[in-house]
Design a protein around this motif. Structure first.
Motif, PDB file in Angstrom:
ATOM      1  N   ARG A 184       4.754  51.363  54.465  1.00 30.99           N
ATOM      2  CA  ARG A 184       5.357  51.691  53.178  1.00 30.99           C
ATOM      3  C   ARG A 184       5.568  53.198  53.090  1.00 30.99           C
ATOM      4  N   PRO A 185       6.767  53.634  52.705  1.00 32.25           N
ATOM      5  CA  PRO A 185       6.966  55.077  52.535  1.00 32.25           C
ATOM      6  C   PRO A 185       6.098  55.598  51.388  1.00 32.25           C
ATOM      7  N   ALA A 205       5.712  57.711  48.342  1.00 30.94           N
ATOM      8  CA  ALA A 205       6.604  58.324  47.352  1.00 30.94           C
ATOM      9  C   ALA A 205       6.221  59.775  47.088  1.00 30.94           C
ATOM     10  N   HIS A 206       4.945  60.072  47.051  1.00 30.92           N
ATOM     11  CA  HIS A 206       4.494  61.429  46.759  1.00 30.92           C
ATOM     12  C   HIS A 206       4.971  62.409  47.832  1.00 30.92           C
ATOM     13  N   ASP A 207       4.827  62.033  49.100  1.00 27.10           N
ATOM     14  CA  ASP A 207       5.258  62.901  50.197  1.00 27.10           C
ATOM     15  C   ASP A 207       6.763  63.091  50.184  1.00 27.10           C
ATOM     16  N   GLU A 208       7.517  62.046  49.888  1.00 24.74           N
ATOM     17  CA  GLU A 208       8.969  62.156  49.856  1.00 24.74           C
ATOM     18  C   GLU A 208       9.417  63.029  48.701  1.00 24.74           C
ATOM     19  N   ALA A 209       8.750  62.918  47.545  1.00 24.99           N
ATOM     20  CA  ALA A 209       9.109  63.707  46.383  1.00 24.99           C
ATOM     21  C   ALA A 209       8.822  65.201  46.623  1.00 24.99           C
ATOM     22  N   SER A 210       7.759  65.481  47.340  1.00 23.84           N
ATOM     23  CA  SER A 210       7.391  66.882  47.569  1.00 23.84           C
ATOM     24  C   SER A 210       8.323  67.571  48.575  1.00 23.84           C
ATOM     25  N   ARG A 211       8.998  66.769  49.381  1.00 20.84           N
ATOM     26  CA  ARG A 211       9.943  67.341  50.344  1.00 20.84           C
ATOM     27  C   ARG A 211      11.255  67.736  49.687  1.00 20.84           C
TER      28      ARG A 211
END
Length: 65
Positions: A55-56, A58-64
């Motif tokens: 599962r991706p 979301a927190h890591d993707e948002a911070s990028r």
């Protein structure tokens, strides 16, 4: 009913005590029942871990972004 196979495992004294406690509780009638239950739980836990790893995050993707 599926074909069953006998295996031998080595356990620690603490694990042996835990098995004995499960048997004494009356919930399980044999060590085989305890082990089958434990393996079902391990299988469920492994499946959940693999699902979480795929599962991706979301927190890591948002911070990028």
């Amino acid at each position: 009913m599926s074909v069953r196979r006998t295996v031998t495992v080595s356990i620690t004294p603490e694990q042996d005590a835990l098995l004995c406690a499960f048997l004494a509780s009356g919930r399980y009638r044999s060590i085989s029942e305890v082990m089958r239950s434990a393996l079902r739980l391990l299988e469920r836990d492994e499946a959940a871990t693999l699902t979480a790893m795929r599962r991706p995050v979301a927190h890591d993707e948002a911070s990028r972004g």
